[in-house]
Scaffold this active site. Structure first.
Site, PDB file in Angstrom:
ATOM      1  N   LYS A   1      -2.722   6.637   1.016  1.00 23.68           N
ATOM      2  CA  LYS A   1      -2.588   7.088   2.411  1.00 23.68           C
ATOM      3  C   LYS A   1      -1.675   8.310   2.431  1.00 23.68           C
ATOM      4  CE  LYS A   1      -2.281   4.865   6.929  1.00 23.68           C
ATOM      5  NZ  LYS A   1      -3.510   5.422   7.484  1.00 23.68           N
TER       6      LYS A   1
ATOM      7  N   GLU B   1     -16.126   6.019   4.876  1.00 17.34           N
ATOM      8  CA  GLU B   1     -15.114   5.822   5.925  1.00 17.34           C
ATOM      9  C   GLU B   1     -15.636   6.299   7.269  1.00 17.34           C
ATOM     10  OE1 GLU B   1     -11.900   4.653   5.591  1.00 17.34           O
ATOM     11  OE2 GLU B   1     -11.031   5.463   3.752  1.00 17.34           O
TER      12      GLU B   1
ATOM     13  N   ARG C   1       0.833  -1.211   0.000  1.00 20.16           N
ATOM     14  CA  ARG C   1       0.000   0.000   0.000  1.00 20.16           C
ATOM     15  C   ARG C   1       0.870   1.264   0.000  1.00 20.16           C
ATOM     16  NH1 ARG C   1      -4.479   0.401   4.507  1.00 20.16           N
ATOM     17  NH2 ARG C   1      -2.657   0.973   5.733  1.00 20.16           N
TER      18      ARG C   1
END
Ligand code: PLP
Ligand code: COI
Length: 341
Positions: A185, A221, A83
């Site tokens: 992220k 989220e 990620r």
């Protein structure tokens, strides 16, 4: 028990505690250097770094756990590496090879072994890897140099109460744009969340829930965690969207629900108008682990799931299995746990 520093482990929250050493590696002229452990927790970088002005950076979060027989293990660091590299690609930063990433995690944990909380305290060692664009630069363009670093901090629960249910409110703000950086992220996503988070806390909620930016009808989220719901017929349901962060905890829970608990699993739309489909709900993530959702405030209505005060039985089973795997009490799927030795 090996030596640990003197901390009140079971009282830890999610705050920064400086540990002995952190890992720093520098990228210049097309390559990463060897990297080293350093004592200084300050980075000396150019005032013109792209990380400071244009948000060219990304980060990760993973944890080290102490087992009953006093081993230390990391949970799925290969997934964090993948990620991190996908975030690096999105903001044009050099990738960090997976073996370098995992080796750096292991070095940091070993060097700060005394900060790995004892088994059974509920606390863990949180690792924060990050990549930032540095060096002298003025225009909006990728940086000439980069730093990859990992520090760590012993932590307790992210949401106050840990496994006690907490309440959330649906935000009018968006966390990410439909074709933006929601799945990466990167720090900018979090800068934008500070104000909606503050508004939610001022109204007495743990955090806010973001809806899909295109239609504002679907849950995306739960603050800095993913959402899951348990339907009345015991299905594990979690949102599918290109603008949410692909949570490693969420994918692990999908596997646990299916393979350990024999549940059906669905990754699909979670309509905010149809919360009555779910008998239980939770927020999941590395920091959050599983935080049961008591209720969700949407416009004038407070939708209560299982209870405002008690954890639902399916959420409890998911939590016990996940944490059991992480601390070595439950057999992990092949390759999930990496021992630090
Ligand atoms: N969603 C957001 C926005 C996050 O910051 C995080 C934390 O990493 C998560 C979800 C959960 O992801 P993971 O389970 O990989 O920690
Ligand atoms: C994590 O769970 O690792 C996160 O990144 C959440 C938050 C602390 C940003």
């Amino acid at each position: 028990m090996s030596n640990t520093v003197n901390l009140d482990w079971s009282k830890l929250g999610f705050s920064y505690i400086k540990t002995d050493l952190r890992y720093v590696s520098k990228w210049k002229d097309g390559q990463w250097d060897e990297g080293q452990l350093v004592e200084d927790n300050n980075l000396n970088i150019s005032e013109a770094s792209t990380a400071l002005h244009y948000g060219q950076q990304c980060f990760e979060g993973l944890k080290a756990y102490r087992t009953k027989d006093n081993k230390i293990q990391l949970f799925r660091p290969d997934q964090n590496s993948k990620r991190l590299n996908s975030s690096c690609r999105r903001v044009l930063m050099p990738e960090v090879p997976e073996d370098k990433f995992i080796d750096a995690c292991i070095q940091v944990v070993k060097a700060n072994e005394a900060f790995v909380p004892p088994y059974g305290t509920g606390a863990t060692l949180y690792l924060r890897p990050f990549v930032i664009g540095v060096g002298d630069n003025l225009g909006v363009r990728p940086a000439p140099e980069y730093i990859f670093s990992i520090f760590c901090s012993p932590v307790g629960p992210y949401f106050k109460g840990g496994m006690a249910p907490v309440n959330f409110i649906i935000s009018d703000f968006d966390r990410a744009a439909p074709y933006g950086t929601g799945a990466a992220k990167v720090g900018g996503n979090y800068a934008g969340s500070l104000y909606p988070h503050k508004l939610a806390v001022e109204q007495g909620f743990a955090d806010c829930i973001y809806l899909d930016p295109m239609t504002h009808t679907k849950i995306e989220e739960v603050g800095a965690a993913n959402f899951f719901g348990i339907t009345k017929d015991d299905k594990f349901v979690t949102p599918k969207s290109p603008s949410i962060l692909p949570s490693i905890t969420k994918y692990s829970l999908m596997h646990i629900a299916k393979e350990y608990l024999g549940m059906e699993v669905e990754e699909r739309d979670v309509l905010v108008e149809r919360l009555d489909e779910y008998k239980e709900a939770g927020a999941c993530g590395t920091a959050a682990v599983i935080s049961p959702i008591g209720g969700i405030q949407y416009k004038e209505n407070m939708h209560v799931f299982h209870s405002l005060t008690e954890v639902g039985p399916v959420t409890k089973k998911l939590y016990d299995t996940l944490v059991g795997i992480q601390i070595g009490d439950v057999k992990a799927p092949e390759g999930w746990m990496v021992e630090v030795k």
